[in-house]
Write a protein that holds these residues in place. Sequence first.
Motif, PDB file in Angstrom:
ATOM      1  N   GLN A   2       8.238   3.335   2.667  1.00 55.89           N
ATOM      2  CA  GLN A   2       8.136   4.066   1.414  1.00 55.89           C
ATOM      3  C   GLN A   2       8.701   5.466   1.576  1.00 55.89           C
ATOM      4  O   GLN A   2       8.846   5.968   2.691  1.00 55.89           O
ATOM      5  N   GLN A   3       9.018   6.069   0.452  1.00 59.35           N
ATOM      6  CA  GLN A   3       9.398   7.465   0.416  1.00 59.35           C
ATOM      7  C   GLN A   3       9.231   7.961  -1.021  1.00 59.35           C
ATOM      8  O   GLN A   3       9.013   7.169  -1.943  1.00 59.35           O
ATOM      9  N   THR A   4       9.280   9.263  -1.206  1.00 63.45           N
ATOM     10  CA  THR A   4       9.274   9.811  -2.554  1.00 63.45           C
ATOM     11  C   THR A   4      10.628   9.511  -3.191  1.00 63.45           C
ATOM     12  O   THR A   4      11.660   9.999  -2.733  1.00 63.45           O
ATOM     13  N   ILE A   5      10.619   8.669  -4.233  1.00 61.23           N
ATOM     14  CA  ILE A   5      11.884   8.298  -4.879  1.00 61.23           C
ATOM     15  C   ILE A   5      12.168   9.153  -6.104  1.00 61.23           C
ATOM     16  O   ILE A   5      13.289   9.165  -6.608  1.00 61.23           O
ATOM     17  N   ALA A   6      11.152   9.867  -6.583  1.00 58.73           N
ATOM     18  CA  ALA A   6      11.347  10.801  -7.700  1.00 58.73           C
ATOM     19  C   ALA A   6      10.198  11.794  -7.695  1.00 58.73           C
ATOM     20  O   ALA A   6       9.073  11.465  -7.331  1.00 58.73           O
ATOM     21  N   SER A   7      10.505  13.020  -8.100  1.00 63.52           N
ATOM     22  CA  SER A   7       9.504  14.070  -8.198  1.00 63.52           C
ATOM     23  C   SER A   7       9.673  14.740  -9.556  1.00 63.52           C
ATOM     24  O   SER A   7      10.800  14.909 -10.027  1.00 63.52           O
ATOM     25  N   LEU A   8       8.565  15.091 -10.181  1.00 61.71           N
ATOM     26  CA  LEU A   8       8.690  15.695 -11.508  1.00 61.71           C
ATOM     27  C   LEU A   8       7.627  16.759 -11.731  1.00 61.71           C
ATOM     28  O   LEU A   8       6.532  16.691 -11.180  1.00 61.71           O
TER      29      LEU A   8
ATOM     30  N   HIS B 210       0.852  -1.189   0.000  1.00 61.95           N
ATOM     31  CA  HIS B 210       0.000   0.000   0.000  1.00 61.95           C
ATOM     32  C   HIS B 210       0.887   1.238   0.000  1.00 61.95           C
ATOM     33  O   HIS B 210       1.221   1.791   1.041  1.00 61.95           O
ATOM     34  N   LEU B 211       1.265   1.660  -1.200  1.00 60.14           N
ATOM     35  CA  LEU B 211       2.174   2.792  -1.342  1.00 60.14           C
ATOM     36  C   LEU B 211       1.439   3.954  -1.982  1.00 60.14           C
ATOM     37  O   LEU B 211       0.450   3.772  -2.686  1.00 60.14           O
ATOM     38  N   GLY B 212       1.927   5.166  -1.735  1.00 63.28           N
ATOM     39  CA  GLY B 212       1.178   6.344  -2.147  1.00 63.28           C
ATOM     40  C   GLY B 212       1.921   7.224  -3.119  1.00 63.28           C
ATOM     41  O   GLY B 212       3.145   7.319  -3.092  1.00 63.28           O
ATOM     42  N   CYS B 213       1.170   7.872  -4.008  1.00 63.92           N
ATOM     43  CA  CYS B 213       1.705   8.902  -4.891  1.00 63.92           C
ATOM     44  C   CYS B 213       0.740  10.085  -4.852  1.00 63.92           C
ATOM     45  O   CYS B 213      -0.405   9.950  -4.451  1.00 63.92           O
ATOM     46  N   THR B 214       1.221  11.235  -5.289  1.00 67.54           N
ATOM     47  CA  THR B 214       0.381  12.424  -5.383  1.00 67.54           C
ATOM     48  C   THR B 214       0.599  13.060  -6.748  1.00 67.54           C
ATOM     49  O   THR B 214       1.736  13.226  -7.186  1.00 67.54           O
ATOM     50  N   SER B 215      -0.509  13.387  -7.424  1.00 64.76           N
ATOM     51  CA  SER B 215      -0.441  14.002  -8.749  1.00 64.76           C
ATOM     52  C   SER B 215      -1.320  15.249  -8.788  1.00 64.76           C
ATOM     53  O   SER B 215      -2.372  15.291  -8.144  1.00 64.76           O
ATOM     54  N   LEU B 216      -0.908  16.250  -9.542  1.00 64.57           N
ATOM     55  CA  LEU B 216      -1.724  17.439  -9.734  1.00 64.57           C
ATOM     56  C   LEU B 216      -1.434  18.053 -11.090  1.00 64.57           C
ATOM     57  O   LEU B 216      -0.359  17.848 -11.663  1.00 64.57           O
TER      58      LEU B 216
ATOM     59  N   SER C 224       0.629  28.372 -19.348  1.00 64.20           N
ATOM     60  CA  SER C 224       1.163  27.046 -19.657  1.00 64.20           C
ATOM     61  C   SER C 224       0.347  25.968 -18.933  1.00 64.20           C
ATOM     62  O   SER C 224      -0.416  26.258 -18.015  1.00 64.20           O
ATOM     63  N   VAL C 225       0.518  24.732 -19.365  1.00 63.66           N
ATOM     64  CA  VAL C 225      -0.117  23.579 -18.730  1.00 63.66           C
ATOM     65  C   VAL C 225       0.950  22.845 -17.932  1.00 63.66           C
ATOM     66  O   VAL C 225       1.948  22.381 -18.501  1.00 63.66           O
ATOM     67  N   LEU C 226       0.755  22.755 -16.621  1.00 61.18           N
ATOM     68  CA  LEU C 226       1.761  22.191 -15.726  1.00 61.18           C
ATOM     69  C   LEU C 226       1.213  20.965 -15.013  1.00 61.18           C
ATOM     70  O   LEU C 226       0.070  20.970 -14.537  1.00 61.18           O
ATOM     71  N   ILE C 227       2.041  19.938 -14.919  1.00 63.03           N
ATOM     72  CA  ILE C 227       1.667  18.694 -14.237  1.00 63.03           C
ATOM     73  C   ILE C 227       2.756  18.340 -13.244  1.00 63.03           C
ATOM     74  O   ILE C 227       3.945  18.412 -13.568  1.00 63.03           O
ATOM     75  N   GLY C 228       2.374  17.974 -12.038  1.00 61.86           N
ATOM     76  CA  GLY C 228       3.335  17.571 -11.016  1.00 61.86           C
ATOM     77  C   GLY C 228       3.024  16.189 -10.483  1.00 61.86           C
ATOM     78  O   GLY C 228       1.857  15.778 -10.432  1.00 61.86           O
ATOM     79  N   HIS C 229       4.058  15.474 -10.075  1.00 63.40           N
ATOM     80  CA  HIS C 229       3.858  14.110  -9.570  1.00 63.40           C
ATOM     81  C   HIS C 229       4.988  13.742  -8.623  1.00 63.40           C
ATOM     82  O   HIS C 229       6.164  13.979  -8.932  1.00 63.40           O
ATOM     83  N   ASN C 230       4.642  13.156  -7.491  1.00 65.37           N
ATOM     84  CA  ASN C 230       5.607  12.506  -6.600  1.00 65.37           C
ATOM     85  C   ASN C 230       5.409  11.009  -6.692  1.00 65.37           C
ATOM     86  O   ASN C 230       4.301  10.494  -6.449  1.00 65.37           O
TER      87      ASN C 230
END
Length: 341
Positions: A307-313, A88-94, A105-111
């Motif tokens: 778990q941890q945030t292993i990449a952010s973009l 049960h791992l988590g991500c966040t997107s916006l 501009s159109v911007l997308i973020g994700h952890n």
Amino acid sequence: VQIGRDRVSQVQSMIEMYRRLFTDAGAKLGISGWDEAILHAHKYLPFAEESTPQYVEELRGIADGAGVDFDDLLVLNCMEAITSDALHLGCTSLAMGPEVTATGSVLIGHNEDWIPEDIVNVFIVHARPENEPAYLAITYGGLLPNIGFNACGIAQCCDSVYPGDARVGVPRIFVSRGVLAARTLSDAIRAACNRRRDAGYNHLIAHESGEIYNVEVSARQFEMLHSSDGIEVHANHYLHPRMQAIEKAGGDLVNSRVRMNRARRLAAAQRGKADRATLQTILADHVNFPQSICNHIVADDTPLDRQQTIASLVIDLSARTMHVCWGTPCCNEFFAYTLEP
């Protein structure tokens, strides 16, 4: 093959790490060992070969290039299915559309929140497939790439969700890989809703025009949530009432709700002035630490809960650029990569 050859150490590292995971937590995963995991993964292979044969071939190429067994990579790419989402791992997107960003501009973020040891296995794929749009995406180890954007101006972020109607079918990472091949929004949504899918993700899908959708998917159902205010946010729980009705009990989805609400509030506060730095700041937020948007390790967690945030973009679709940070965005630098035509 090029991916496998160039990232052989990351591919091998991920296989070894997950072998250890089955040794340390096999009982909780419901799998007695790696050989049993391979047997389970092969139940899903015929569905993938029938529905997404090009991505099965892609995975075979990675295996050949890295000099590893295809079965080992198949397990990695079926992990969520064969363990019944025990991780049960988590991500966040916006995503923020042109009506709310400072420059239109159109911007997308994700952890990308995952097992901490995988942080060393993250890399970027810049690909020009023969019969599909070029794309720029992140992945790690031996997984097919699925988080990024393509030359047709379509971006995708994936968030794990937990439907109660999972079945044997096309593994969700093969499904989401297909979204990167879409040339239109409707093609992207159809790909996310592959009729033979085993379960589903939430697919945050954005187009350079400013159209933004959360496509919440399970094995048998899906719902599309369209942005009405230029902002879309998602974490790891279903938002549509029809999807909530089939959400599987278990796992702590309270943290998911806190992350989503926090990200939406921060995004809304920047309406009209949001830029790339805005999204980077949101992705580095520590409210509800350590299970915050910027996710950190809890020392005494079990192997399945670590778990941890292993990449952010942050993707700027208008500039066809992806800014990527390895590890937690609170203390690491973002680097810019541009999709070349």
